[in-house]
Design a protein around this motif. Structure first.
Motif, PDB file in Angstrom:
ATOM      1  N   TYR A 112       0.875  -1.350   0.016  1.00 29.01           N
ATOM      2  CA  TYR A 112       0.044  -0.007   0.173  1.00 29.01           C
ATOM      3  C   TYR A 112       0.759   1.329   0.037  1.00 29.01           C
ATOM      4  O   TYR A 112       1.820   1.504   0.773  1.00 29.01           O
ATOM      5  N   SER A 113       0.633   2.092  -0.907  1.00 31.18           N
ATOM      6  CA  SER A 113       1.163   3.511  -0.800  1.00 31.18           C
ATOM      7  C   SER A 113       0.449   4.406   0.240  1.00 31.18           C
ATOM      8  O   SER A 113      -0.812   4.015   0.615  1.00 31.18           O
ATOM      9  N   PRO A 114       1.109   5.331   0.975  1.00 31.24           N
ATOM     10  CA  PRO A 114       0.245   6.251   1.678  1.00 31.24           C
ATOM     11  C   PRO A 114      -0.953   6.643   1.384  1.00 31.24           C
ATOM     12  O   PRO A 114      -1.915   6.947   2.121  1.00 31.24           O
ATOM     13  N   GLU A 115      -0.863   7.222   0.070  1.00 29.63           N
ATOM     14  CA  GLU A 115      -2.074   7.716  -0.507  1.00 29.63           C
ATOM     15  C   GLU A 115      -3.459   6.780  -0.519  1.00 29.63           C
ATOM     16  O   GLU A 115      -4.382   7.196  -0.336  1.00 29.63           O
ATOM     17  N   GLN A 116      -3.192   5.405  -0.589  1.00 26.77           N
ATOM     18  CA  GLN A 116      -4.172   4.250  -0.638  1.00 26.77           C
ATOM     19  C   GLN A 116      -4.691   4.224   0.602  1.00 26.77           C
ATOM     20  O   GLN A 116      -5.858   3.866   0.960  1.00 26.77           O
ATOM     21  N   LEU A 117      -4.015   4.844   1.659  1.00 25.58           N
ATOM     22  CA  LEU A 117      -4.543   4.485   3.111  1.00 25.58           C
ATOM     23  C   LEU A 117      -5.358   5.797   3.680  1.00 25.58           C
ATOM     24  O   LEU A 117      -6.026   5.503   4.727  1.00 25.58           O
ATOM     25  N   VAL A 118      -5.196   6.879   3.213  1.00 25.58           N
ATOM     26  CA  VAL A 118      -6.002   8.147   3.799  1.00 25.58           C
ATOM     27  C   VAL A 118      -7.567   7.894   3.489  1.00 25.58           C
ATOM     28  O   VAL A 118      -7.869   7.500   2.564  1.00 25.58           O
ATOM     29  N   GLY A 119      -8.088   7.997   4.561  1.00 27.83           N
ATOM     30  CA  GLY A 119      -9.547   7.673   4.639  1.00 27.83           C
ATOM     31  C   GLY A 119      -9.944   6.412   4.807  1.00 27.83           C
ATOM     32  O   GLY A 119     -11.168   6.024   5.023  1.00 27.83           O
ATOM     33  N   ARG A 120      -8.999   5.381   4.932  1.00 31.92           N
ATOM     34  CA  ARG A 120      -9.580   4.011   4.901  1.00 31.92           C
ATOM     35  C   ARG A 120      -9.444   3.394   6.211  1.00 31.92           C
ATOM     36  O   ARG A 120      -8.832   3.818   7.147  1.00 31.92           O
ATOM     37  N   LEU A 121     -10.534   2.712   6.718  1.00 32.98           N
ATOM     38  CA  LEU A 121     -10.783   2.143   8.066  1.00 32.98           C
ATOM     39  C   LEU A 121     -10.087   0.807   8.042  1.00 32.98           C
ATOM     40  O   LEU A 121     -10.296   0.138   7.075  1.00 32.98           O
ATOM     41  N   THR A 122      -9.720   0.516   9.182  1.00 33.60           N
ATOM     42  CA  THR A 122      -8.759  -0.713   9.310  1.00 33.60           C
ATOM     43  C   THR A 122      -8.740  -1.117  10.873  1.00 33.60           C
ATOM     44  O   THR A 122      -9.366  -0.349  11.459  1.00 33.60           O
ATOM     45  N   VAL A 123      -8.694  -2.138  11.115  1.00 35.49           N
ATOM     46  CA  VAL A 123      -8.854  -2.748  12.489  1.00 35.49           C
ATOM     47  C   VAL A 123      -7.200  -2.518  13.185  1.00 35.49           C
ATOM     48  O   VAL A 123      -6.069  -2.952  12.520  1.00 35.49           O
ATOM     49  N   VAL A 124      -7.290  -2.022  14.233  1.00 35.15           N
ATOM     50  CA  VAL A 124      -6.011  -1.567  14.962  1.00 35.15           C
ATOM     51  C   VAL A 124      -5.958  -2.112  16.363  1.00 35.15           C
ATOM     52  O   VAL A 124      -6.989  -2.020  17.046  1.00 35.15           O
ATOM     53  N   VAL A 125      -4.861  -2.774  16.732  1.00 31.82           N
ATOM     54  CA  VAL A 125      -4.853  -3.073  17.969  1.00 31.82           C
ATOM     55  C   VAL A 125      -4.051  -1.913  18.985  1.00 31.82           C
ATOM     56  O   VAL A 125      -2.925  -1.543  18.533  1.00 31.82           O
ATOM     57  N   ARG A 155      12.876   1.288  13.954  1.00 31.05           N
ATOM     58  CA  ARG A 155      13.829   2.057  13.276  1.00 31.05           C
ATOM     59  C   ARG A 155      13.516   3.532  13.093  1.00 31.05           C
ATOM     60  O   ARG A 155      14.228   4.438  12.940  1.00 31.05           O
ATOM     61  N   PHE A 156      12.128   3.624  12.490  1.00 31.32           N
ATOM     62  CA  PHE A 156      11.631   4.829  12.092  1.00 31.32           C
ATOM     63  C   PHE A 156      11.144   5.637  13.112  1.00 31.32           C
ATOM     64  O   PHE A 156      10.767   6.718  13.049  1.00 31.32           O
ATOM     65  N   GLY A 157      10.833   5.163  14.351  1.00 33.51           N
ATOM     66  CA  GLY A 157      10.391   5.956  15.541  1.00 33.51           C
ATOM     67  C   GLY A 157       9.566   5.010  16.624  1.00 33.51           C
ATOM     68  O   GLY A 157       9.764   3.702  16.498  1.00 33.51           O
ATOM     69  N   THR A 158       8.435   5.624  17.277  1.00 31.74           N
ATOM     70  CA  THR A 158       7.872   4.422  18.237  1.00 31.74           C
ATOM     71  C   THR A 158       6.403   4.276  17.640  1.00 31.74           C
ATOM     72  O   THR A 158       5.836   5.211  17.533  1.00 31.74           O
ATOM     73  N   SER A 159       6.340   3.074  17.622  1.00 29.10           N
ATOM     74  CA  SER A 159       4.942   2.599  17.099  1.00 29.10           C
ATOM     75  C   SER A 159       3.806   2.566  18.238  1.00 29.10           C
ATOM     76  O   SER A 159       4.342   1.864  19.127  1.00 29.10           O
ATOM     77  N   GLU A 160       2.979   2.865  18.158  1.00 31.94           N
ATOM     78  CA  GLU A 160       1.796   3.002  19.422  1.00 31.94           C
ATOM     79  C   GLU A 160       0.801   2.109  19.039  1.00 31.94           C
ATOM     80  O   GLU A 160      -0.583   2.386  19.558  1.00 31.94           O
ATOM     81  N   GLY A 161       0.663   0.967  18.263  1.00 34.36           N
ATOM     82  CA  GLY A 161      -0.430   0.147  18.030  1.00 34.36           C
ATOM     83  C   GLY A 161       0.094  -0.845  17.092  1.00 34.36           C
ATOM     84  O   GLY A 161       0.941  -0.892  16.588  1.00 34.36           O
ATOM     85  N   MET A 162      -0.921  -1.787  16.579  1.00 33.05           N
ATOM     86  CA  MET A 162      -0.691  -2.705  15.363  1.00 33.05           C
ATOM     87  C   MET A 162      -1.787  -2.707  14.488  1.00 33.05           C
ATOM     88  O   MET A 162      -2.969  -2.797  15.010  1.00 33.05           O
ATOM     89  N   VAL A 163      -1.496  -2.667  13.233  1.00 34.52           N
ATOM     90  CA  VAL A 163      -2.459  -2.727  12.206  1.00 34.52           C
ATOM     91  C   VAL A 163      -2.867  -4.236  11.930  1.00 34.52           C
ATOM     92  O   VAL A 163      -1.638  -5.034  11.681  1.00 34.52           O
ATOM     93  N   LEU A 164      -4.072  -4.608  11.832  1.00 38.80           N
ATOM     94  CA  LEU A 164      -4.303  -6.210  11.544  1.00 38.80           C
ATOM     95  C   LEU A 164      -4.464  -6.371  10.115  1.00 38.80           C
ATOM     96  O   LEU A 164      -5.108  -5.509   9.448  1.00 38.80           O
ATOM     97  N   ALA A 165      -3.644  -7.258   9.493  1.00 40.10           N
ATOM     98  CA  ALA A 165      -3.750  -7.833   8.181  1.00 40.10           C
ATOM     99  C   ALA A 165      -3.680  -9.124   7.996  1.00 40.10           C
ATOM    100  O   ALA A 165      -3.059  -9.832   8.970  1.00 40.10           O
ATOM    101  N   ALA A 166      -3.716  -9.628   6.787  1.00 36.56           N
ATOM    102  CA  ALA A 166      -3.665 -11.095   6.564  1.00 36.56           C
ATOM    103  C   ALA A 166      -2.870 -11.344   5.277  1.00 36.56           C
ATOM    104  O   ALA A 166      -2.886 -10.203   4.432  1.00 36.56           O
TER     105      ALA A 166
END
Length: 74
Positions: free
Chosen positions: A18-31, A40-51
């Motif tokens: 996915y490109s960042p543009e494809q994710l704008v406005g999209r709903l997903t499930v987050v833990v 490496r890129f910073g602090t992650s404050e959750g997890m996106v669920l994907a298969a």
């Protein structure tokens, strides 16, 4: 990531699928009840669920129509 009542940084490792543009406005499930994790890129404050097997074959889990940011998974 907009969680309805707050915004968080989440690093998910889905760049090949996915490109960042494809994710704008999209709903997903987050833990969101995980402890922040320094990455490496910073602090992650959750997890996106994907298969999927990985790489470009990652598919985000999306809620059904009617779901709104911040709703809890039951």
């Amino acid at each position: 990531m907009d969680l309805g009542t707050e915004r968080r940084n989440v690093f998910a490792g889905i760049r090949q699928a996915y490109s960042p543009e494809q994710l704008v406005g999209r709903l997903t499930v987050v833990v969101a009840n995980l402890a922040p994790r320094k990455m490496r890129f910073g602090t992650s404050e959750g997890m996106v669920l994907a298969a999927g097997p990985g790489g470009s074959e990652i598919f985000l889990l999306s809620p059904d129509t009617g779901a709104e940011p911040g709703m809890k998974v039951k």
